[in-house]
Every structure is written in C-alpha cells, then in structure tokens.
Design a protein around this motif. Structure first.
Motif, PDB file in Angstrom:
ATOM      1  N   TYR A   1      83.066  99.942  62.985  1.00  0.00           N
ATOM      2  CA  TYR A   1      82.146 101.016  62.645  1.00  0.00           C
ATOM      3  C   TYR A   1      80.770 100.441  62.355  1.00  0.00           C
ATOM      4  O   TYR A   1      80.629  99.408  61.713  1.00  0.00           O
ATOM      5  CB  TYR A   1      82.678 101.751  61.418  1.00  0.00           C
ATOM      6  CG  TYR A   1      81.704 102.672  60.746  1.00  0.00           C
ATOM      7  CD1 TYR A   1      81.005 102.257  59.616  1.00  0.00           C
ATOM      8  CD2 TYR A   1      81.475 103.952  61.236  1.00  0.00           C
ATOM      9  CE1 TYR A   1      80.109 103.099  58.988  1.00  0.00           C
ATOM     10  CE2 TYR A   1      80.570 104.797  60.616  1.00  0.00           C
ATOM     11  CZ  TYR A   1      79.893 104.364  59.492  1.00  0.00           C
ATOM     12  OH  TYR A   1      79.008 105.192  58.877  1.00  0.00           O
ATOM     13  N   VAL A   2      79.732 101.132  62.851  1.00  0.00           N
ATOM     14  CA  VAL A   2      78.357 100.702  62.571  1.00  0.00           C
ATOM     15  C   VAL A   2      77.668 101.687  61.638  1.00  0.00           C
ATOM     16  O   VAL A   2      77.195 101.321  60.560  1.00  0.00           O
ATOM     17  CB  VAL A   2      77.550 100.545  63.879  1.00  0.00           C
ATOM     18  CG1 VAL A   2      76.108 100.154  63.573  1.00  0.00           C
ATOM     19  CG2 VAL A   2      78.190  99.520  64.805  1.00  0.00           C
ATOM     20  N   ILE A   3      77.615 102.952  62.041  1.00  0.00           N
ATOM     21  CA  ILE A   3      76.850 103.929  61.273  1.00  0.00           C
ATOM     22  C   ILE A   3      77.196 105.318  61.777  1.00  0.00           C
ATOM     23  O   ILE A   3      77.722 105.468  62.896  1.00  0.00           O
ATOM     24  CB  ILE A   3      75.335 103.636  61.429  1.00  0.00           C
ATOM     25  CG1 ILE A   3      74.501 104.266  60.316  1.00  0.00           C
ATOM     26  CG2 ILE A   3      74.837 104.058  62.814  1.00  0.00           C
ATOM     27  CD1 ILE A   3      73.068 103.718  60.266  1.00  0.00           C
ATOM     28  N   HIS A   4      76.939 106.355  60.976  1.00  0.00           N
ATOM     29  CA  HIS A   4      77.049 107.713  61.484  1.00  0.00           C
ATOM     30  C   HIS A   4      76.060 108.618  60.773  1.00  0.00           C
ATOM     31  O   HIS A   4      75.571 108.289  59.684  1.00  0.00           O
ATOM     32  CB  HIS A   4      78.485 108.246  61.387  1.00  0.00           C
ATOM     33  CG  HIS A   4      78.897 108.693  60.008  1.00  0.00           C
ATOM     34  ND1 HIS A   4      79.328 107.807  59.044  1.00  0.00           N
ATOM     35  CD2 HIS A   4      78.969 109.932  59.460  1.00  0.00           C
ATOM     36  CE1 HIS A   4      79.649 108.465  57.962  1.00  0.00           C
ATOM     37  NE2 HIS A   4      79.443 109.757  58.170  1.00  0.00           N
ATOM     38  N   GLY A   5      75.767 109.768  61.404  1.00  0.00           N
ATOM     39  CA  GLY A   5      74.836 110.714  60.818  1.00  0.00           C
ATOM     40  C   GLY A   5      75.029 112.100  61.385  1.00  0.00           C
ATOM     41  O   GLY A   5      75.717 112.291  62.393  1.00  0.00           O
TER      42      GLY A   5
ATOM     43  N   TRP B   1      78.503 105.646  65.622  1.00  0.00           N
ATOM     44  CA  TRP B   1      78.327 104.463  66.458  1.00  0.00           C
ATOM     45  C   TRP B   1      79.327 103.397  66.035  1.00  0.00           C
ATOM     46  O   TRP B   1      79.486 103.111  64.835  1.00  0.00           O
ATOM     47  CB  TRP B   1      76.910 103.913  66.336  1.00  0.00           C
ATOM     48  CG  TRP B   1      75.886 104.701  67.100  1.00  0.00           C
ATOM     49  CD1 TRP B   1      75.257 105.851  66.701  1.00  0.00           C
ATOM     50  CD2 TRP B   1      75.346 104.379  68.385  1.00  0.00           C
ATOM     51  NE1 TRP B   1      74.368 106.261  67.660  1.00  0.00           N
ATOM     52  CE2 TRP B   1      74.394 105.382  68.701  1.00  0.00           C
ATOM     53  CE3 TRP B   1      75.553 103.349  69.303  1.00  0.00           C
ATOM     54  CZ2 TRP B   1      73.666 105.378  69.898  1.00  0.00           C
ATOM     55  CZ3 TRP B   1      74.832 103.339  70.482  1.00  0.00           C
ATOM     56  CH2 TRP B   1      73.908 104.345  70.771  1.00  0.00           C
ATOM     57  N   TYR B   2      79.957 102.839  67.041  1.00  0.00           N
ATOM     58  CA  TYR B   2      80.844 101.698  66.849  1.00  0.00           C
ATOM     59  C   TYR B   2      80.381 100.596  67.789  1.00  0.00           C
ATOM     60  O   TYR B   2      79.704 100.858  68.790  1.00  0.00           O
ATOM     61  CB  TYR B   2      82.297 102.064  67.203  1.00  0.00           C
ATOM     62  CG  TYR B   2      83.002 102.874  66.144  1.00  0.00           C
ATOM     63  CD1 TYR B   2      82.703 104.217  65.964  1.00  0.00           C
ATOM     64  CD2 TYR B   2      83.962 102.293  65.330  1.00  0.00           C
ATOM     65  CE1 TYR B   2      83.345 104.959  64.982  1.00  0.00           C
ATOM     66  CE2 TYR B   2      84.616 103.022  64.349  1.00  0.00           C
ATOM     67  CZ  TYR B   2      84.296 104.359  64.194  1.00  0.00           C
ATOM     68  OH  TYR B   2      84.936 105.087  63.225  1.00  0.00           O
ATOM     69  N   ARG B   3      80.776  99.369  67.484  1.00  0.00           N
ATOM     70  CA  ARG B   3      80.528  98.290  68.423  1.00  0.00           C
ATOM     71  C   ARG B   3      81.774  97.434  68.539  1.00  0.00           C
ATOM     72  O   ARG B   3      82.610  97.396  67.629  1.00  0.00           O
ATOM     73  CB  ARG B   3      79.336  97.449  68.005  1.00  0.00           C
ATOM     74  CG  ARG B   3      79.561  96.553  66.794  1.00  0.00           C
ATOM     75  CD  ARG B   3      78.318  95.749  66.506  1.00  0.00           C
ATOM     76  NE  ARG B   3      78.519  94.790  65.427  1.00  0.00           N
ATOM     77  CZ  ARG B   3      77.570  93.972  64.989  1.00  0.00           C
ATOM     78  NH1 ARG B   3      76.348  94.011  65.527  1.00  0.00           N
ATOM     79  NH2 ARG B   3      77.821  93.127  64.026  1.00  0.00           N
TER      80      ARG B   3
ATOM     81  N   TYR C   1      79.219 101.840  71.273  1.00  0.00           N
ATOM     82  CA  TYR C   1      79.718 103.162  71.629  1.00  0.00           C
ATOM     83  C   TYR C   1      79.075 104.227  70.747  1.00  0.00           C
ATOM     84  O   TYR C   1      79.080 104.105  69.520  1.00  0.00           O
ATOM     85  CB  TYR C   1      81.230 103.240  71.420  1.00  0.00           C
ATOM     86  CG  TYR C   1      82.048 102.283  72.248  1.00  0.00           C
ATOM     87  CD1 TYR C   1      82.471 101.064  71.720  1.00  0.00           C
ATOM     88  CD2 TYR C   1      82.412 102.602  73.550  1.00  0.00           C
ATOM     89  CE1 TYR C   1      83.239 100.189  72.471  1.00  0.00           C
ATOM     90  CE2 TYR C   1      83.179 101.731  74.304  1.00  0.00           C
ATOM     91  CZ  TYR C   1      83.585 100.528  73.753  1.00  0.00           C
ATOM     92  OH  TYR C   1      84.344  99.670  74.498  1.00  0.00           O
ATOM     93  N   CYS C   2      78.577 105.259  71.383  1.00  0.00           N
ATOM     94  CA  CYS C   2      78.036 106.432  70.694  1.00  0.00           C
ATOM     95  C   CYS C   2      79.077 107.547  70.864  1.00  0.00           C
ATOM     96  O   CYS C   2      79.474 107.855  71.998  1.00  0.00           O
ATOM     97  CB  CYS C   2      76.703 106.807  71.335  1.00  0.00           C
ATOM     98  SG  CYS C   2      76.050 108.417  70.886  1.00  0.00           S
ATOM     99  N   ILE C   3      79.507 108.156  69.771  1.00  0.00           N
ATOM    100  CA  ILE C   3      80.628 109.101  69.840  1.00  0.00           C
ATOM    101  C   ILE C   3      80.296 110.366  69.061  1.00  0.00           C
ATOM    102  O   ILE C   3      79.862 110.280  67.901  1.00  0.00           O
ATOM    103  CB  ILE C   3      81.901 108.459  69.240  1.00  0.00           C
ATOM    104  CG1 ILE C   3      82.227 107.143  69.955  1.00  0.00           C
ATOM    105  CG2 ILE C   3      83.090 109.415  69.334  1.00  0.00           C
ATOM    106  CD1 ILE C   3      83.308 106.326  69.272  1.00  0.00           C
ATOM    107  N   ARG C   4      80.510 111.499  69.683  1.00  0.00           N
ATOM    108  CA  ARG C   4      80.412 112.771  68.968  1.00  0.00           C
ATOM    109  C   ARG C   4      81.710 113.024  68.237  1.00  0.00           C
ATOM    110  O   ARG C   4      82.779 112.945  68.833  1.00  0.00           O
ATOM    111  CB  ARG C   4      80.183 113.918  69.954  1.00  0.00           C
ATOM    112  CG  ARG C   4      78.779 114.169  70.325  1.00  0.00           C
ATOM    113  CD  ARG C   4      78.703 115.230  71.400  1.00  0.00           C
ATOM    114  NE  ARG C   4      79.482 116.428  71.071  1.00  0.00           N
ATOM    115  CZ  ARG C   4      79.572 117.458  71.870  1.00  0.00           C
ATOM    116  NH1 ARG C   4      78.982 117.448  73.040  1.00  0.00           N
ATOM    117  NH2 ARG C   4      80.272 118.516  71.516  1.00  0.00           N
ATOM    118  N   VAL C   5      81.623 113.372  66.966  1.00  0.00           N
ATOM    119  CA  VAL C   5      82.822 113.630  66.175  1.00  0.00           C
ATOM    120  C   VAL C   5      82.682 114.989  65.499  1.00  0.00           C
ATOM    121  O   VAL C   5      81.879 115.138  64.582  1.00  0.00           O
ATOM    122  CB  VAL C   5      83.050 112.542  65.104  1.00  0.00           C
ATOM    123  CG1 VAL C   5      84.345 112.818  64.337  1.00  0.00           C
ATOM    124  CG2 VAL C   5      83.088 111.154  65.736  1.00  0.00           C
TER     125      VAL C   5
END
Lengths: 114, 110
Positions: B46-50, B35-37, B87-91
């Motif tokens: 950058y906000v967070i990722h999991g 997630w980015y904002r 923004y929700c992003i698949r990486v």
C-alpha cells in the motif's frame, strides 16, 4: 508492523496432485484474500474471506477452494493441480468487512505444476 | 475491470520528482482512489489513498483533480528503490476487494 507470511516461496507439484498454500497474518485482520498474478494479466482475486468459516468467490474461483478455520490462517487448495495453475499466488489481509482499508500482502508463492 | 487507465511505463532520473498519472473518468462519488506498488519479487504494498482532497504521507503525495476524473501519485525525490510497478485502483466505499489493472512500470535512471 503487519506481517503476512506464506508457507513457501517456491513450490513444484505434479499434475493431479492436491496442493495446499498456507497464509498467516498476525494483525487480527478480519479479511483475507487469495490472488494469482500472471504476466500481462495483473493480479486477479480467487477467493476472499471476511470471517472464520466465511468465504466469497472472487473473479476466478474455478479449480480452487479455500479454508479458514482460524482467524489468522487462510488456506488455498488446488484439489487437482493442472499446468494452467502455474502462477504466482499472493495472500493479503485487511481490516473489517465494509471498510476500504489498505490490504497487506505476503511475499507470494511461485507455484509450478509440471 | 479495473476502470482506471495508466501509462504502461515511465522513466525518471534518480533524486528527481516523479508524477504518475491515473485516469478514472467514470468514478462515482463514493469511490476512493488507492495506490499500491509492487517491487521486484515482492507482493504489492500500500502507498496511499484518498477521496477528494490531496493527501500526503511519508511515502508519497496524492493529488486528486477537482472533478475527480484523474489523479497523480507524486514521489518527491525518486530513489532506485522506488523502481516498481505502480497500481492505481478505484475502491468503492465499503468494498473490501481490490481490482488490479496492469499498472505503470517505473524505471529510475541513476
């Protein structure tokens, strides 16, 4: 704190001019990126560099080239600016190739081509 | 193709929790969710990722569904400064590149 700086916040150029957008990062990141952002289209990747003198095309490389002579600096070049290249340009950097580490973005350069 | 689906916009009251949904029904086993904002007139941050487990940091929490086909970004107590596009992003694992969609525009009501 990681810092990514871009040479200008606002730039106005004429059609046909050669334009250089500069980006510098201070965290010794291997990866650097150039995006453009347009209303309704989100951010689109133009070029990506994973090491000095190494580059890969992104999704929309046409009309652009890049240069990375030093690790901390990544330049985007518009060889002959056109009005459809009016946009917000964003630079980013991140840790090593093959990682999914977060990207750090600069504040952006709003380029207007008249 | 960002391969995630988010609502175009959401509103929330100040000082209340905000739950921002993201659908990623075609996610593969090694794709991370980032997630980015983007605050007004700034670059994304950058906000967070999991990957599979729920994640917390100083900015937000990320709740990932057990089947991993959806996730929710949780802002525990929204402030006016949280007004941004999220923004929700698949990486994919090992992929350095991000593919941004159009995100969710979050408005915070005082």
């Amino acid at each position: 704190d990681v810092k990514v700086t871009q040479s200008s916040r606002y730039l106005v150029k004429r059609t046909g001019e050669k334009v250089f957008l500069e980006c510098v990062q201070d965290m010794d990141h291997e990866n650097m990126f150039w995006y453009r952002q347009d209303p309704g289209l989100g951010l689109r990747l133009i070029y990506f560099s994973y090491d000095v003198k190494m580059k890969e095309k992104g999704d929309i490389p046409e009309g652009y080239s890049v240069s990375r002579e030093k690790k901390e600096r990544f330049s985007l070049i518009l060889e002959s600016a056109s009005t459809n290249q009016t946009s917000m340009y964003l630079c980013a950097s991140s840790y090593p190739r093959g990682s999914s580490y977060e990207q750090y973005f600069g504040p952006g350069t709003r380029l207007t081509v008249t | 193709d960002a391969k995630t689906t988010q609502p175009n916009s959401m509103e929330s009251n100040e000082e209340e929790p905000v739950h921002l949904p993201c659908n990623h029904s075609t996610i593969s086993g090694t794709d991370y969710i980032h997630w980015y904002r983007q605050l007004p007139s700034q670059g994304p941050e950058y906000v967070i990722h999991g990957l599979t487990s729920n994640v917390n940091n100083r900015m937000a929490s990320l709740a990932i569904a057990e089947d991993r086909k959806s996730s929710t970004l949780i802002l525990h107590r929204a402030t006016l400064r949280d007004a941004a596009v999220y923004y929700c992003i698949r990486v994919p694992f090992g992929n350095e590149k991000l593919t941004f969609g159009t995100g969710t525009r979050l408005t915070i009501i005082p």
